[in-house]
Write an enzyme that holds these catalytic residues in place. Sequence first.
Site, PDB file in Angstrom:
ATOM      1  CG  ASP A  64      -4.561   5.729   1.013  1.00 32.13           C
ATOM      2  OD1 ASP A  64      -5.467   4.903   1.177  1.00 32.13           O
ATOM      3  OD2 ASP A  64      -4.485   6.804   1.659  1.00 32.13           O
ATOM      4  CD  GLU A 123      -8.799   4.635  -1.592  1.00 24.99           C
ATOM      5  OE1 GLU A 123      -9.727   4.370  -0.825  1.00 24.99           O
ATOM      6  OE2 GLU A 123      -7.937   5.495  -1.319  1.00 24.99           O
ATOM      7  CG  ASP A 138      -2.277   0.484   0.997  1.00 29.12           C
ATOM      8  OD1 ASP A 138      -2.396   1.586   0.455  1.00 29.12           O
ATOM      9  OD2 ASP A 138      -3.239  -0.225   1.338  1.00 29.12           O
ATOM     10  CG  HIS A 185      -9.201  -1.181   4.354  1.00 28.49           C
ATOM     11  ND1 HIS A 185      -8.990  -1.190   2.984  1.00 28.49           N
ATOM     12  CD2 HIS A 185      -8.695  -0.004   4.795  1.00 28.49           C
ATOM     13  CE1 HIS A 185      -8.380  -0.078   2.634  1.00 28.49           C
ATOM     14  NE2 HIS A 185      -8.190   0.663   3.709  1.00 28.49           N
ATOM     15  CG  ASP A 186     -11.398   2.343   3.379  1.00 27.87           C
ATOM     16  OD1 ASP A 186     -10.930   2.274   4.525  1.00 27.87           O
ATOM     17  OD2 ASP A 186     -10.754   2.748   2.401  1.00 27.87           O
TER      18      ASP A 186
HETATM   19  O1  ISL Z   1     -13.820   9.630   0.168  1.00 26.71           O
HETATM   20  C1  ISL Z   1     -14.269   9.043   1.101  1.00 26.71           C
HETATM   21  C2  ISL Z   1     -15.644   9.201   1.423  1.00 26.71           C
HETATM   22  O2  ISL Z   1     -16.417   9.097   0.287  1.00 26.71           O
HETATM   23  C3  ISL Z   1     -13.540   8.099   1.910  1.00 26.71           C
HETATM   24  O3  ISL Z   1     -14.119   6.879   1.648  1.00 26.71           O
HETATM   25  C4  ISL Z   1     -12.062   8.069   1.574  1.00 26.71           C
HETATM   26  O4  ISL Z   1     -11.809   8.503   0.314  1.00 26.71           O
HETATM   27  C5  ISL Z   1     -11.524   6.750   1.632  1.00 26.71           C
HETATM   28  O5  ISL Z   1     -11.807   6.295   2.906  1.00 26.71           O
HETATM   29  C6  ISL Z   1     -10.013   6.797   1.412  1.00 26.71           C
HETATM   30  O6  ISL Z   1      -9.476   5.633   1.874  1.00 26.71           O
HETATM   31  C7  ISL Z   1      -8.100   5.469   2.015  1.00 26.71           C
HETATM   32  O7  ISL Z   1      -7.448   6.556   2.606  1.00 26.71           O
HETATM   33  C8  ISL Z   1      -7.754   6.833   3.969  1.00 26.71           C
HETATM   34  C9  ISL Z   1      -7.767   5.587   4.847  1.00 26.71           C
HETATM   35  O8  ISL Z   1      -8.385   5.886   6.061  1.00 26.71           O
HETATM   36  C10 ISL Z   1      -8.476   4.435   4.197  1.00 26.71           C
HETATM   37  O9  ISL Z   1      -8.407   3.303   4.996  1.00 26.71           O
HETATM   38  C11 ISL Z   1      -7.853   4.245   2.848  1.00 26.71           C
HETATM   39  O10 ISL Z   1      -8.319   3.109   2.182  1.00 26.71           O
HETATM   40  C12 ISL Z   1      -6.695   7.779   4.444  1.00 26.71           C
HETATM   41  O11 ISL Z   1      -5.425   7.255   4.206  1.00 26.71           O
END
Ligand code: ISL
Length: 637
Positions: free
Chosen positions: A284, A342, A182, A413-414
């Site tokens: 990310d 992402e 990541d 995981h989100d």
């Molecule tokens: O944009 C969002 C809301 O619509 C969030 O979902 C966000 O963009 C997303 O959570 C981003 O995720 C990534 O970066 C974050 C981290 O907390 C997440 O776990 C990761 O996957 C910050 O690094």
Amino acid sequence: MKGPVTKNSTIGEIYSTAVGHDAINRILLQLGISEKWVTNPFVSGLRFGTILRLAGKRIPPSMGDAVLSLINAESENDFKADGEMTHTWWKEAVFYQIYPSSFCDGNGDGTGDIKGITSKLDYLRDLGVGALWLSPVYDSPWDDNGYDIRDYRKILPAFGTMEDFDELLREVHARGMRLIMDLVVNHTSDEHAWFREALADPGSKYRSYYFFRPGNGGGKAPNNWTSFFSGSAWNYYPEQDLWALHLFSQKQMDLNWEEPAVRDDVVRMVNWWLDKGVDGFRMDVINYISKEPGLPDGDEAVGGMMGYMGIEKYFYGPKLHEYLRELHEKAFAPHGAFSVGETPGIGRRMAQLVTAQERGELDMIFSFDHLESPGHKRFDDYRYDLNYYRDFITDWMLHYGSSCRMSLFYNNHDNPRMISKIDPDPARHAMIAVLLAVMQFTLRGTPFVYQGDEMGLANVDFHSIDEITDVESRNLYAELTQERGMSAQEAFATILAGTRDHTRQPLPWNYGNGAIDPPAHLRQKPLADVTEAYRWLIAFRKAHKESLIYGEFRPLIRRKGVFVYERSGADGTFVVECNLSDRERKTGFDPGGYTPVFIRSGAKQITDGSADLRLPAMLVPYEVRIWDRGQTSAAHP
Ligand code: ISL
């Protein structure tokens, strides 16, 4: 489309640009309106300004201006949609995402670790997994579960040592699998040496690594941007009388990519890992790295609709393409490494611009527009509509083009588990899990399985807010109860619907045996038949590469609750017949001349060809069948 778009441009003209297409679709999605509305010839001939007037308060003029300025900022609208479809390992592999703290505990200290992951490699290989994506294992104060990195070149001691990591990488490769890490470079932890030096010394070269800005008078932050994790996106540092930007938690400080030294340091770090032999990175929030110069206020209407103020100023920033190309040229390309970005908020056309193979930016992206039904947000408690998924995925399948590759996933995981969102009834989870898996492994794209998907894991039954550890949920709970006047009960129900903690629970390998042991009400039961279906389907996909991995996609029947499609190529022609609903349905597909090769009907799952009996025309809820048109059954796994 020549020249800038204006309010006098027609909807059709705006929709023909990549950004216009995605921005309009995004607005429609938030409003819960179908895309067909725009493609209707009458609407598409109307001027944008007219539509804004007609939409009244739903799309205020300022939102229209924000869309126009985004479109006009994008000068690149070209890519080769029909380039040759190259064959590469990352199109063929099934990826498996590992969330290290809850995957497997190798040393019995109650938390997942690298040795635990290594101990499960045979399991993953036998499942048919070709590549692992490891969520962060770097040194971190753990404010956002490792997405707040303190040292990019060090392993978090709770997860093990660099030797443990090297061993994992060797063992992954020894099994013919790949491993991607990541890459979290939109921000660092506030405990990273760069940020600490920047804060301690105004003369430090690291000052320009971050966004330090004076306030906006009267103790106000430099702009109105909000954080994804509640509150302002700015921290105030009284000793300096300066503010610094954090789009995520108060301990995740945004890096300033305008500063060439930041980009050089990132390139060096990425190369350091690639030299070690890792096969690529999941990047990310990589679409957030270029912020609009001057960091102007976000539009209130856009912010209100999206839930985050300022987002249009950085989710597709002016230098995004440039930065991605630089990283590709200086790190990924020389190593032949793989990248998947992402990219929240990015739709199909923008995705084509960042992933078309001749453009040299990213190999693939994760778009998230399929994770909620139109008009819903993650923290809404509602039932996900698979009809929407069918239409969404068909659109991408038909238009993404042969030089772009889709990622196929339902969980990470989100997000809470998709099967719970589709149908809360646990009695139906196994069949929904298998239905989703069939689509994931037979549509055209690269599947990303999230740990536990293959066990049919669902959301867990948290009893109280004290069991929720995620920073996003905890901050949101405080905001809901303290600022938005919600009762504790209501706020907890909201958190329960959307919390990321659902998918961060320990995997149920072996409760009570020194593994990670959650309290009884949070324990889950792995569903063996789902795992069996995953193994079969992954092997099936591999055995019919030309049709299932690279072949044509043709939607055959799309009706309420029904999805029937065909995949074909040199090694076969298959039809996938799905009942997407919780009631019995006839799909209308005539299987004359076809042989069934996989059936999941209620509790019955048939993978050995013995389904060669007459099947009823009626499909039970969530039933799925795969039919083979050729004489290829001998080659099935
Ligand atoms: O944009 C969002 C809301 O619509 C969030 O979902 C966000 O963009 C997303 O959570 C981003 O995720 C990534 O970066 C974050 C981290 O907390 C997440 O776990 C990761 O996957 C910050 O690094």
